[in-house]
Design an enzyme around this catalytic site. Structure first.
Site, PDB file in Angstrom:
ATOM      1  N   ASP A 144       0.831  -1.094   0.027  1.00 55.91           N
ATOM      2  CA  ASP A 144       0.054   0.129  -0.052  1.00 55.91           C
ATOM      3  C   ASP A 144       0.833   1.060  -0.246  1.00 55.91           C
ATOM      4  OD1 ASP A 144      -2.487   1.518   0.309  1.00 55.91           O
ATOM      5  OD2 ASP A 144      -2.009   1.705   2.242  1.00 55.91           O
ATOM      6  N   SER A 145       0.103   2.346  -0.211  1.00 53.67           N
ATOM      7  CA  SER A 145       1.089   3.590  -0.425  1.00 53.67           C
ATOM      8  C   SER A 145       1.594   3.897   1.195  1.00 53.67           C
ATOM      9  CB  SER A 145       0.142   4.707  -0.436  1.00 53.67           C
ATOM     10  OG  SER A 145      -0.857   4.809   0.204  1.00 53.67           O
ATOM     11  N   GLU A 178      -1.784   7.973   8.954  1.00 53.99           N
ATOM     12  CA  GLU A 178      -0.382   7.730   8.858  1.00 53.99           C
ATOM     13  C   GLU A 178       0.465   8.260  10.168  1.00 53.99           C
ATOM     14  OE1 GLU A 178       2.111   6.327   6.292  1.00 53.99           O
ATOM     15  OE2 GLU A 178       0.205   5.323   5.738  1.00 53.99           O
ATOM     16  N   CYS A 210      -4.228  -1.257  -2.027  1.00 56.84           N
ATOM     17  CA  CYS A 210      -4.598   0.102  -2.131  1.00 56.84           C
ATOM     18  C   CYS A 210      -5.488   0.690  -3.363  1.00 56.84           C
ATOM     19  CB  CYS A 210      -3.230   0.840  -2.345  1.00 56.84           C
ATOM     20  SG  CYS A 210      -3.160   2.658  -2.798  1.00 56.84           S
ATOM     21  N   HIS A 221      -7.071   2.986   4.073  1.00 56.02           N
ATOM     22  CA  HIS A 221      -6.658   3.784   5.423  1.00 56.02           C
ATOM     23  C   HIS A 221      -7.789   3.832   6.341  1.00 56.02           C
ATOM     24  CE1 HIS A 221      -2.823   4.706   3.414  1.00 56.02           C
ATOM     25  NE2 HIS A 221      -2.438   5.019   4.546  1.00 56.02           N
ATOM     26  N   CYS A 238     -10.867   3.534   0.470  1.00 56.36           N
ATOM     27  CA  CYS A 238      -9.462   3.581   0.710  1.00 56.36           C
ATOM     28  C   CYS A 238      -9.037   2.806   1.824  1.00 56.36           C
ATOM     29  CB  CYS A 238      -9.184   5.206   1.156  1.00 56.36           C
ATOM     30  SG  CYS A 238      -7.370   5.505   1.632  1.00 56.36           S
TER      31      CYS A 238
HETATM   32  N1  DGL Z   1      -4.629   3.217   1.091  1.00 57.97           N
HETATM   33  C1  DGL Z   1      -4.568   4.097  -0.176  1.00 57.97           C
HETATM   34  C2  DGL Z   1      -5.920   3.576  -0.754  1.00 57.97           C
HETATM   35  O1  DGL Z   1      -6.668   2.719  -0.611  1.00 57.97           O
HETATM   36  C3  DGL Z   1      -4.361   5.578   0.050  1.00 57.97           C
HETATM   37  C4  DGL Z   1      -3.855   6.090  -1.173  1.00 57.97           C
HETATM   38  C5  DGL Z   1      -3.052   7.208  -0.988  1.00 57.97           C
HETATM   39  O2  DGL Z   1      -1.999   7.187  -0.471  1.00 57.97           O
HETATM   40  O3  DGL Z   1      -3.653   8.462  -1.359  1.00 57.97           O
HETATM   41  O4  DGL Z   1      -6.390   4.567  -1.744  1.00 57.97           O
END
Ligand code: DGL
Length: 282
Positions: free
Chosen positions: A29-30, A170, A92, A204, A202
């Site tokens: 993931d990011s 984060e 992600c 997160h 998302c």
């Molecule tokens: N967890 C990522 C998602 O599902 C976040 C993306 C981001 O870093 O903007 O989209």
């Protein structure tokens, strides 16, 4: 006469197959949001070995260009391929929307992506109005547009970009005043338009689910995608005979591209365990 191997019942191809089956699944993931997917994978498939990559140094992806997200996704995939992964989960929504096609083109292992749960949301809604919370890039994506056209022709879909929320997770500010203000700003207009279902688009956002729920009220249904992704991975591993036959609990290896201490602490708190986190140097 050629000596028979000690275990003559096991052929070379069996052995090769077993070592592929015990190879890890790569998940990225990011940042740390994909841990919400990883926990569902670990719950459903406890015998699988897993490698999780949080690209926190480059989060959020939601504000980046398509080319940037594709390049990061390929770099991370190549790192994981060197670790011999048997399958890749793009945990992600943004990276799935922007990079899953190129990953599938370039990788020879199964690649599993995820996308906002529009279809189940449409089924669950009684008012015929659903809200989707996601990053700017996911909201603008062709993938989300196609999903909406395909599954929600008789449902009003209110797509809400939520800049700033990824950063709150984060930073482990799951219930801070600023986080609640942002959530109110993004969700209350959806309720005013009669939405009764909110889709977390998302990975997160499941970490904010409790805070979201106290703001929107318990009557509003909140849907996330971790479990269906884990189920999809299970189906794919079975289909390609890649599921680990071992009865031992699998190992999980964690990497983060950021060496900031706070990221490691947040990662441990979100995972609820004292894990070792290595620095990802790609
Ligand atoms: N967890 C990522 C998602 O599902 C976040 C993306 C981001 O870093 O903007 O989209």
């Amino acid at each position: 006469m050629v000596d028979k191997p000690l275990n003559s019942a096991q052929t070379d191809s069996d052995r090769a197959n077993n070592s592929t089956r015990s190879a890890p699944v790569g998940v990225f993931d990011s940042g740390m949001g994909g841990l919400s997917v990883l926990r569902e994978i670990h719950l459903l498939l406890p015998h699988e070995n897993l490698i999780y990559i949080a690209d926190s140094k480059h989060a959020p992806y939601g504000d980046r260009s398509t080319q940037y997200v594709q390049q990061r996704s390929l770099e991370i995939a190549n790192f994981l391929l060197k670790k011999n992964i048997k399958s890749l989960v793009v945990a992600c929504n943004t990276a799935t929307a922007l990079a899953v096609d190129i990953l599938r083109e370039q990788l020879t292992i199964p690649v599993i992506g995820l996308e906002p749960a529009i279809k189940p949301g449409v089924k669950m809604s009684k008012t015929g109005v659903i809200g989707v919370l996601a990053t700017q890039r996911t909201i603008e994506s062709k993938r989300l547009h196609c999903l909406t056209v395909k599954h929600a022709s008789h449902t009003k879909v209110l797509a809400q970009a939520c800049p700033g929320l990824v950063e709150k997770v984060e930073a482990n500010h799951l219930d801070h005043y600023d986080t609640r203000q942002l959530i109110k700003k993004y969700t209350l207009p959806l309720l005013e338009q009669n939405a009764d279902t909110i889709i977390l688009g998302c990975t997160h956002y499941p970490f904010l689910q409790q805070t979201i729920s106290t703001i929107v009220g318990r009557d509003i249904q909140i849907i996330e995608t971790g479990k269906p992704v884990a189920q999809q991975l299970q189906r794919v591993l079975h289909k390609y005979k890649l599921n680990n036959a071992s009865q031992k609990n699998g190992n999980i290896f964690f990497y983060n591209s950021s060496n900031i201490n706070q990221h490691s602490n947040t990662m441990r708190q979100l995972w609820h365990n004292d894990i070792t986190i290595k620095l990802l140097s790609v």
